[in-house]
Design a protein around this motif. Structure first.
Motif, PDB file in Angstrom:
ATOM      1  N   TYR A   1       3.459  -8.627  15.647  1.00  0.00           N
ATOM      2  CA  TYR A   1       2.108  -8.179  15.989  1.00  0.00           C
ATOM      3  C   TYR A   1       1.333  -7.539  14.838  1.00  0.00           C
ATOM      4  O   TYR A   1       0.124  -7.394  14.921  1.00  0.00           O
ATOM      5  CB  TYR A   1       2.174  -7.193  17.173  1.00  0.00           C
ATOM      6  CG  TYR A   1       2.836  -7.811  18.384  1.00  0.00           C
ATOM      7  CD1 TYR A   1       2.132  -8.692  19.208  1.00  0.00           C
ATOM      8  CD2 TYR A   1       4.172  -7.569  18.681  1.00  0.00           C
ATOM      9  CE1 TYR A   1       2.744  -9.286  20.304  1.00  0.00           C
ATOM     10  CE2 TYR A   1       4.793  -8.164  19.769  1.00  0.00           C
ATOM     11  CZ  TYR A   1       4.076  -9.022  20.573  1.00  0.00           C
ATOM     12  OH  TYR A   1       4.686  -9.612  21.652  1.00  0.00           O
ATOM     13  N   PHE A   2       2.013  -7.160  13.788  1.00  0.00           N
ATOM     14  CA  PHE A   2       1.360  -6.441  12.702  1.00  0.00           C
ATOM     15  C   PHE A   2       0.261  -7.253  12.019  1.00  0.00           C
ATOM     16  O   PHE A   2      -0.834  -6.736  11.773  1.00  0.00           O
ATOM     17  CB  PHE A   2       2.387  -5.969  11.662  1.00  0.00           C
ATOM     18  CG  PHE A   2       1.772  -5.256  10.501  1.00  0.00           C
ATOM     19  CD1 PHE A   2       1.223  -3.995  10.659  1.00  0.00           C
ATOM     20  CD2 PHE A   2       1.732  -5.839   9.249  1.00  0.00           C
ATOM     21  CE1 PHE A   2       0.651  -3.328   9.590  1.00  0.00           C
ATOM     22  CE2 PHE A   2       1.160  -5.184   8.178  1.00  0.00           C
ATOM     23  CZ  PHE A   2       0.615  -3.920   8.343  1.00  0.00           C
TER      24      PHE A   2
ATOM     25  N   ALA B   1      -3.482  -5.966  11.751  1.00  0.00           N
ATOM     26  CA  ALA B   1      -4.079  -5.608  10.460  1.00  0.00           C
ATOM     27  C   ALA B   1      -5.330  -6.424  10.142  1.00  0.00           C
ATOM     28  O   ALA B   1      -6.229  -5.939   9.456  1.00  0.00           O
ATOM     29  CB  ALA B   1      -3.048  -5.780   9.348  1.00  0.00           C
ATOM     30  N   ALA B   2      -5.384  -7.650  10.662  1.00  0.00           N
ATOM     31  CA  ALA B   2      -6.535  -8.506  10.378  1.00  0.00           C
ATOM     32  C   ALA B   2      -7.806  -7.843  10.910  1.00  0.00           C
ATOM     33  O   ALA B   2      -7.874  -7.399  12.046  1.00  0.00           O
ATOM     34  CB  ALA B   2      -6.342  -9.878  11.019  1.00  0.00           C
ATOM     35  N   GLY B   3      -8.789  -7.755  10.061  1.00  0.00           N
ATOM     36  CA  GLY B   3     -10.057  -7.185  10.476  1.00  0.00           C
ATOM     37  C   GLY B   3     -10.132  -5.679  10.396  1.00  0.00           C
ATOM     38  O   GLY B   3     -11.157  -5.090  10.741  1.00  0.00           O
ATOM     39  N   ARG B   4      -9.053  -5.030   9.990  1.00  0.00           N
ATOM     40  CA  ARG B   4      -9.077  -3.571   9.822  1.00  0.00           C
ATOM     41  C   ARG B   4      -9.138  -3.254   8.333  1.00  0.00           C
ATOM     42  O   ARG B   4      -8.591  -3.979   7.508  1.00  0.00           O
ATOM     43  CB  ARG B   4      -7.832  -2.942  10.444  1.00  0.00           C
ATOM     44  CG  ARG B   4      -7.891  -2.904  11.956  1.00  0.00           C
ATOM     45  CD  ARG B   4      -6.738  -2.078  12.519  1.00  0.00           C
ATOM     46  NE  ARG B   4      -6.907  -1.745  13.912  1.00  0.00           N
ATOM     47  CZ  ARG B   4      -6.756  -2.595  14.918  1.00  0.00           C
ATOM     48  NH1 ARG B   4      -6.446  -3.844  14.694  1.00  0.00           N
ATOM     49  NH2 ARG B   4      -6.920  -2.194  16.164  1.00  0.00           N
ATOM     50  N   ASP B   5      -9.741  -2.139   8.025  1.00  0.00           N
ATOM     51  CA  ASP B   5      -9.826  -1.747   6.621  1.00  0.00           C
ATOM     52  C   ASP B   5      -8.465  -1.251   6.131  1.00  0.00           C
ATOM     53  O   ASP B   5      -7.585  -0.917   6.924  1.00  0.00           O
ATOM     54  CB  ASP B   5     -10.910  -0.680   6.425  1.00  0.00           C
ATOM     55  CG  ASP B   5     -10.613   0.590   7.193  1.00  0.00           C
ATOM     56  OD1 ASP B   5      -9.760   1.390   6.728  1.00  0.00           O
ATOM     57  OD2 ASP B   5     -11.211   0.782   8.266  1.00  0.00           O
ATOM     58  N   GLU B   6      -8.309  -1.206   4.827  1.00  0.00           N
ATOM     59  CA  GLU B   6      -7.031  -0.853   4.211  1.00  0.00           C
ATOM     60  C   GLU B   6      -6.549   0.532   4.631  1.00  0.00           C
ATOM     61  O   GLU B   6      -5.359   0.733   4.883  1.00  0.00           O
ATOM     62  CB  GLU B   6      -7.160  -0.914   2.687  1.00  0.00           C
ATOM     63  CG  GLU B   6      -5.850  -0.727   1.963  1.00  0.00           C
ATOM     64  CD  GLU B   6      -5.999  -0.895   0.466  1.00  0.00           C
ATOM     65  OE1 GLU B   6      -5.918   0.128  -0.246  1.00  0.00           O
ATOM     66  OE2 GLU B   6      -6.195  -2.036   0.013  1.00  0.00           O
TER      67      GLU B   6
ATOM     68  N   SER C   1      -7.062   2.109   7.474  1.00  0.00           N
ATOM     69  CA  SER C   1      -6.550   2.050   8.849  1.00  0.00           C
ATOM     70  C   SER C   1      -5.174   1.408   8.894  1.00  0.00           C
ATOM     71  O   SER C   1      -4.284   1.871   9.617  1.00  0.00           O
ATOM     72  CB  SER C   1      -7.499   1.256   9.745  1.00  0.00           C
ATOM     73  OG  SER C   1      -8.731   1.902   9.858  1.00  0.00           O
ATOM     74  N   VAL C   2      -4.996   0.342   8.118  1.00  0.00           N
ATOM     75  CA  VAL C   2      -3.700  -0.342   8.080  1.00  0.00           C
ATOM     76  C   VAL C   2      -2.642   0.587   7.488  1.00  0.00           C
ATOM     77  O   VAL C   2      -1.533   0.702   8.017  1.00  0.00           O
ATOM     78  CB  VAL C   2      -3.802  -1.666   7.287  1.00  0.00           C
ATOM     79  CG1 VAL C   2      -2.431  -2.284   7.079  1.00  0.00           C
ATOM     80  CG2 VAL C   2      -4.727  -2.639   8.015  1.00  0.00           C
ATOM     81  N   LEU C   3      -2.989   1.269   6.425  1.00  0.00           N
ATOM     82  CA  LEU C   3      -2.069   2.204   5.800  1.00  0.00           C
ATOM     83  C   LEU C   3      -1.682   3.312   6.779  1.00  0.00           C
ATOM     84  O   LEU C   3      -0.507   3.689   6.887  1.00  0.00           O
ATOM     85  CB  LEU C   3      -2.704   2.795   4.539  1.00  0.00           C
ATOM     86  CG  LEU C   3      -1.846   3.729   3.705  1.00  0.00           C
ATOM     87  CD1 LEU C   3      -0.562   3.049   3.249  1.00  0.00           C
ATOM     88  CD2 LEU C   3      -2.638   4.220   2.499  1.00  0.00           C
ATOM     89  N   ASP C   4      -2.634   3.815   7.543  1.00  0.00           N
ATOM     90  CA  ASP C   4      -2.377   4.864   8.525  1.00  0.00           C
ATOM     91  C   ASP C   4      -1.390   4.393   9.585  1.00  0.00           C
ATOM     92  O   ASP C   4      -0.443   5.113   9.924  1.00  0.00           O
ATOM     93  CB  ASP C   4      -3.690   5.313   9.162  1.00  0.00           C
ATOM     94  CG  ASP C   4      -3.488   6.463  10.128  1.00  0.00           C
ATOM     95  OD1 ASP C   4      -2.896   7.493   9.725  1.00  0.00           O
ATOM     96  OD2 ASP C   4      -3.921   6.344  11.292  1.00  0.00           O
ATOM     97  N   ILE C   5      -1.574   3.183  10.108  1.00  0.00           N
ATOM     98  CA  ILE C   5      -0.664   2.703  11.151  1.00  0.00           C
ATOM     99  C   ILE C   5       0.723   2.427  10.584  1.00  0.00           C
ATOM    100  O   ILE C   5       1.736   2.673  11.253  1.00  0.00           O
ATOM    101  CB  ILE C   5      -1.230   1.474  11.911  1.00  0.00           C
ATOM    102  CG1 ILE C   5      -0.429   1.235  13.201  1.00  0.00           C
ATOM    103  CG2 ILE C   5      -1.178   0.219  11.074  1.00  0.00           C
ATOM    104  CD1 ILE C   5      -0.512   2.306  14.227  1.00  0.00           C
ATOM    105  N   VAL C   6       0.810   1.969   9.343  1.00  0.00           N
ATOM    106  CA  VAL C   6       2.124   1.763   8.728  1.00  0.00           C
ATOM    107  C   VAL C   6       2.832   3.107   8.566  1.00  0.00           C
ATOM    108  O   VAL C   6       4.024   3.216   8.856  1.00  0.00           O
ATOM    109  CB  VAL C   6       1.992   1.016   7.382  1.00  0.00           C
ATOM    110  CG1 VAL C   6       3.299   1.060   6.597  1.00  0.00           C
ATOM    111  CG2 VAL C   6       1.590  -0.433   7.626  1.00  0.00           C
TER     112      VAL C   6
END
Length: 183
Positions: free
Chosen positions: A134-135, A139-144, A146-151
């Motif tokens: 699901y990652f 991640a698609a369409g989210r800014d870097e 936001s992706v870093l925060d969820i990781v």
């Protein structure tokens, strides 16, 4: 596989097959496959918890709760409570004793995360399923940022062993891999 384990998994699958979006059944199967890979000697209760982790999740839409973090957390708590009750009932129907039915609730409510090995394994499996299946879509369409925060949030939930294994198994960009290492 014991008869009662087979029955419990079949009942969970039957419940999840009713998902109008068709997402619950493959999610449960992915959870079981990942658990078998990460912990091939998992207890029956942990196997059932993994399969039923999102049982009938669609019955309580996120939209029924307020926007924002507080609403999201309230929705997740209620989902965990409902999943624990539903899966415990399924286990009772399949012939498990009350102690096992109560134990699956502990796992599904994630009571003792970081302290209870089975709760932690369930969380590690959840994280691996998210990363594997699901990652990329998330991640698609989210800014870097936001992706870093969820990781970072995902990595913090994982055990040290799972973080090490995730770094070996997933081709994360350097910035995301550093976030996993520093969790």
């Amino acid at each position: 596989m014991t008869n009662r384990l087979h029955r419990a998994l079949a009942l969970i699958d039957a419940a999840n097959a009713a998902d109008p979006r068709g997402e619950a059944l493959p999610y449960g199967e992915r959870m079981s496959a990942e658990l078998a890979r990460l912990a091939p000697d998992a207890s029956e209760v942990l196997q059932i918890a993994a399969r039923g982790q999102h049982v009938e999740r669609w019955l309580l839409p996120r939209s029924d709760y307020p926007e924002g973090k507080a609403g999201y957390l309230a929705w997740r708590r209620e989902q965990a409570r409902r999943h624990a009750l539903r899966v415990g009932g399924i286990m009772a129907e399949a012939g498990y004793d009350p102690a096992d039915c109560d134990r699956v609730g502990v796992l599904l409510r994630k009571e003792g995360l970081k302290r209870d090995a089975e709760v932690q394994m369930l969380e590690d499996v959840i994280c691996f399923v998210f990363l594997r299946w699901y990652f990329a879509d998330f991640a698609a369409g989210r800014d870097e940022a936001s992706v870093l925060d969820i990781v970072r949030k995902t990595a913090r939930k994982m055990s040290d062993a799972a973080r090490t294994r995730a770094l070996a198994e997933f081709a994360l960009p350097p910035l995301l891999a550093d976030a996993v290492r520093s969790a």
